[in-house]
Structure formats: structure tokens, C-alpha cells
Design a protein around this motif. Sequence first.
Motif, mmCIF file in Angstrom:
data_model
loop_
_atom_site.group_PDB
_atom_site.id
_atom_site.type_symbol
_atom_site.label_atom_id
_atom_site.label_comp_id
_atom_site.label_asym_id
_atom_site.label_seq_id
_atom_site.Cartn_x
_atom_site.Cartn_y
_atom_site.Cartn_z
ATOM 1 N N PHE A 1 3.592 -5.899 2.917
ATOM 2 C CA PHE A 1 4.531 -5.543 1.862
ATOM 3 C C PHE A 1 5.224 -6.822 1.389
ATOM 4 O O PHE A 1 5.579 -7.691 2.192
ATOM 5 C CB PHE A 1 5.592 -4.562 2.367
ATOM 6 C CG PHE A 1 5.044 -3.233 2.792
ATOM 7 C CD1 PHE A 1 4.975 -2.173 1.903
ATOM 8 C CD2 PHE A 1 4.593 -3.043 4.096
ATOM 9 C CE1 PHE A 1 4.474 -0.944 2.288
ATOM 10 C CE2 PHE A 1 4.087 -1.816 4.493
ATOM 11 C CZ PHE A 1 4.019 -0.765 3.595
ATOM 12 N N VAL B 1 5.213 5.694 1.590
ATOM 13 C CA VAL B 1 3.910 5.341 2.143
ATOM 14 C C VAL B 1 3.482 6.464 3.089
ATOM 15 O O VAL B 1 4.290 6.951 3.885
ATOM 16 C CB VAL B 1 3.941 3.976 2.866
ATOM 17 C CG1 VAL B 1 4.963 3.969 3.992
ATOM 18 C CG2 VAL B 1 2.565 3.629 3.406
ATOM 19 N N THR B 2 2.250 6.889 2.968
ATOM 20 C CA THR B 2 1.691 7.943 3.818
ATOM 21 C C THR B 2 0.798 7.301 4.877
ATOM 22 O O THR B 2 -0.144 6.580 4.544
ATOM 23 C CB THR B 2 0.869 8.944 2.991
ATOM 24 O OG1 THR B 2 1.722 9.534 2.002
ATOM 25 C CG2 THR B 2 0.300 10.042 3.882
ATOM 26 N N ILE B 3 1.126 7.566 6.139
ATOM 27 C CA ILE B 3 0.378 7.001 7.257
ATOM 28 C C ILE B 3 -0.472 8.108 7.886
ATOM 29 O O ILE B 3 0.048 9.153 8.294
ATOM 30 C CB ILE B 3 1.319 6.374 8.303
ATOM 31 C CG1 ILE B 3 2.181 5.299 7.652
ATOM 32 C CG2 ILE B 3 0.520 5.801 9.471
ATOM 33 C CD1 ILE B 3 1.397 4.170 7.017
ATOM 34 N N GLN C 1 9.781 3.002 -1.869
ATOM 35 C CA GLN C 1 8.403 3.430 -2.113
ATOM 36 C C GLN C 1 7.952 4.282 -0.929
ATOM 37 O O GLN C 1 8.215 3.939 0.219
ATOM 38 C CB GLN C 1 7.494 2.212 -2.277
ATOM 39 C CG GLN C 1 6.002 2.540 -2.345
ATOM 40 C CD GLN C 1 5.157 1.300 -2.497
ATOM 41 O OE1 GLN C 1 5.349 0.513 -3.415
ATOM 42 N NE2 GLN C 1 4.219 1.100 -1.586
ATOM 43 N N PRO D 1 0.819 -1.215 0.000
ATOM 44 C CA PRO D 1 0.000 0.000 0.000
ATOM 45 C C PRO D 1 0.853 1.265 0.000
ATOM 46 O O PRO D 1 1.974 1.273 0.513
ATOM 47 C CB PRO D 1 -0.797 -0.123 1.313
ATOM 48 C CG PRO D 1 0.067 -0.970 2.182
ATOM 49 C CD PRO D 1 0.740 -1.944 1.275
ATOM 50 N N LYS D 2 0.310 2.316 -0.571
ATOM 51 C CA LYS D 2 0.979 3.612 -0.557
ATOM 52 C C LYS D 2 0.374 4.544 0.493
ATOM 53 O O LYS D 2 0.834 5.671 0.658
ATOM 54 C CB LYS D 2 0.911 4.255 -1.946
ATOM 55 C CG LYS D 2 1.707 3.460 -2.979
ATOM 56 C CD LYS D 2 1.762 4.173 -4.315
ATOM 57 C CE LYS D 2 2.602 3.357 -5.307
ATOM 58 N NZ LYS D 2 2.680 4.005 -6.642
ATOM 59 N N GLN D 3 -0.656 4.085 1.177
ATOM 60 C CA GLN D 3 -1.194 4.829 2.308
ATOM 61 C C GLN D 3 -1.852 3.855 3.278
ATOM 62 O O GLN D 3 -2.221 2.735 2.907
ATOM 63 C CB GLN D 3 -2.219 5.876 1.864
ATOM 64 C CG GLN D 3 -3.510 5.286 1.312
ATOM 65 C CD GLN D 3 -4.521 6.357 0.954
ATOM 66 O OE1 GLN D 3 -4.152 7.397 0.441
ATOM 67 N NE2 GLN D 3 -5.772 6.103 1.222
ATOM 68 N N GLY D 4 -1.929 4.264 4.512
ATOM 69 C CA GLY D 4 -2.540 3.431 5.528
ATOM 70 C C GLY D 4 -2.800 4.261 6.765
ATOM 71 O O GLY D 4 -2.632 5.500 6.764
ATOM 72 N N LYS E 1 4.853 10.675 6.508
ATOM 73 C CA LYS E 1 5.310 10.071 5.256
ATOM 74 C C LYS E 1 6.606 9.320 5.529
ATOM 75 O O LYS E 1 7.545 9.874 6.108
ATOM 76 C CB LYS E 1 5.522 11.125 4.175
ATOM 77 C CG LYS E 1 4.254 11.559 3.480
ATOM 78 C CD LYS E 1 4.555 12.371 2.229
ATOM 79 C CE LYS E 1 3.269 12.663 1.463
ATOM 80 N NZ LYS E 1 3.539 13.382 0.201
ATOM 81 N N LEU F 1 -0.106 -3.518 7.635
ATOM 82 C CA LEU F 1 0.155 -3.307 6.212
ATOM 83 C C LEU F 1 1.061 -4.424 5.704
ATOM 84 O O LEU F 1 2.081 -4.735 6.323
ATOM 85 C CB LEU F 1 0.816 -1.945 5.989
ATOM 86 C CG LEU F 1 0.049 -0.733 6.526
ATOM 87 C CD1 LEU F 1 0.855 0.539 6.288
ATOM 88 C CD2 LEU F 1 -1.323 -0.627 5.894
#
Length: 324
Positions: free
Chosen positions: A143, A197-199, A195, A132-135, A179, A141
Motif C-alpha cells: 500500500f 480490502v477483502t482478504i 479503502q 489492492p482491494k483484495q488479497g 473485509k 500486500l
Amino acid sequence: MTERQKIILAIVSGLAIVGLVIALLLPSRTVDKNLDFYIQDQNVNNQLEVNEPLKFIVNDSSAVVDKRVLWKMGNGDSIVGNPNISYTYHQAGRYLITLQVDGKVVKEKTIDVVKLTKDTVAVDSVPKIVGPKQGFVGESLVFSADGDGMTSWLWEFGESGTIDAFERQVVYKYDKPGKYLVKLKTNTTLYPVSQVVTILDKVDAVPADMGEEEQAEPQEPIDTLALVQNDIKRRLQAIANAGARDQEAVRSNMGYINDTYLRGNGGRVIVQVNGERYNLFPDYCQGLHYLESNRYSRVSIDDVKVDDFHRITKIEVTQRNIGK
């Protein structure tokens, strides 16, 4: 019943019996509606390639025994007589494969035959992060690493400041919003692939724009090959020399190269270091900054070559570690 009628009835019955026997003895000419075929490539990479022997195999060879089988290969070639065949295409293209049995078309399939170059293979060999790129904070999550030839995996999720996991597929939970740069180092690449990922905090709304951070404004391109290569070399050296916390220098120089010379397509441009390992351009730049710029040594970019002045798809870098 007269004698004549008995004779006629006997003849008709005899003919019916003979016809039934013949029908039972002769093979059926009815084509099985479930008849199909599949295609097997030699290297089993699910990609049909120019000059690669391909196998075309009927799913039930017993259903075409004593029938006339015709393969049409979509390029004017036809092969008669065998339910299973081997065939090699010598040109890339889209082909309609037709299987005929006893003159009837039973199955048609369209295939794409591609021509691979060395650089295409190199791009395909670079591992990719699937995740995922956000969570949200506290969310599990998942990966995973996608690619061939990997035997070791080192994951950094950007929160702990150290290596977090060593498996091909991992589950991670973030404790704080923000981020983070997820990095994966394997045995097949010189630098990690990465990559963002925005949390989000659980009460936060999903931001409207989840795109990449803005890059530096492009400048006027330089129009000779030597100057282009020297300019890229100078920008990469600036990334290598940037301090560990100097993200702005990395973004500015990386964005300049991407916008000015790579047409914004840096994510598909290969960097080959010292004639050996490959990385995609963004991962190479991040690795050059994070891994090589430390207090004890730094990287010297000795030479840069590009494959095509007008459309760069590969950058060859010669570099070495030197003490400070």
C-alpha cells in the motif's frame, strides 16, 4: 585528345569542384527525421492549464540552425523563427501543435489544455490510497500514499485495532480472512482517507461481486436549498452520534445523502470543514464516526452549505467538539 577537348574537360572539372565547394559551405536543407519537441509546464504537475506559461522545446536545436522554424499552435496562432518558444493558452480545449522546418511538417502533437477551479485543485490535493482491494491470508500486500504535501503517514489496516505503520509505502500481511477498512491519516487531511480490502482464505474462490456494500434505499429528494442543507446536516449529526459499533447507522445515513443529493457520486464530492481542511465525502463520514464519536466528547454539526442545489460538488461543514 584535341586542345578543344582538353579545354572543355577542364571547364567541366572546374565547375564540378566549384559546385562541391558550394555544397560543403552551404548549410544542409535536409530535415532531421529524428527531430521532435516536448512541452514543459510551469508548475511541473504534468497538466497543461489555462493561463499557464508553457514551453515548447525542440529536442535538438542544433538540427534547425539556419532553418526556417514555424510553430502552429492549433488555435490560429503561429510563431516563426525560434526553435524554442513560450506560449500561453487562454481557453481550455484540445489543440493540434505542428512543428514545421523549411516548410515541411516534422512533428504533430495533440494536447489538452484544462481549466482548473479551486475545487478541482482541492480534489487533487486529497491523498489517495494506492493498493489492492483484495488479497489472501498471508500475502504481502503493498500500500502506498499518492498525493502532494504529505510529511507524515499513519496507517491502520483494521486487523490490529491500532496504528500499524508510519511510512509512505508499506507492506502488510493479514492473518485472518474478512473485509477490512484500510485507513490513512496524513498531515494534509482532517480525517483519514480509507479503502476497503477483502482478504480471502487461500482455499476460497474469488467472490463474484467485489462491489461496495449496498446503500440504503434512496428516498424522495427535498426540493428547496434550505431543506436540503438541513437534511444533510441532520444526517451528518446522526453519523457523529452513532456508537462505535453502529455501522448500520453510518451506512444508512451516508447512503441516503449519496443517493438522494450527490447522485451516487460521493467519491468525488469535497467536504471542507470549518473553512480549512478537505476530505472526500466517504472519508469524512467515516472519520466523523470513528474519530469524533467517543465516550468523552462528540461533534456538533452547526451548519452545512452546498455549492450547487442541482449538482453538489462541495459541502461546507461548520462543526465543533462538545462534551457529553
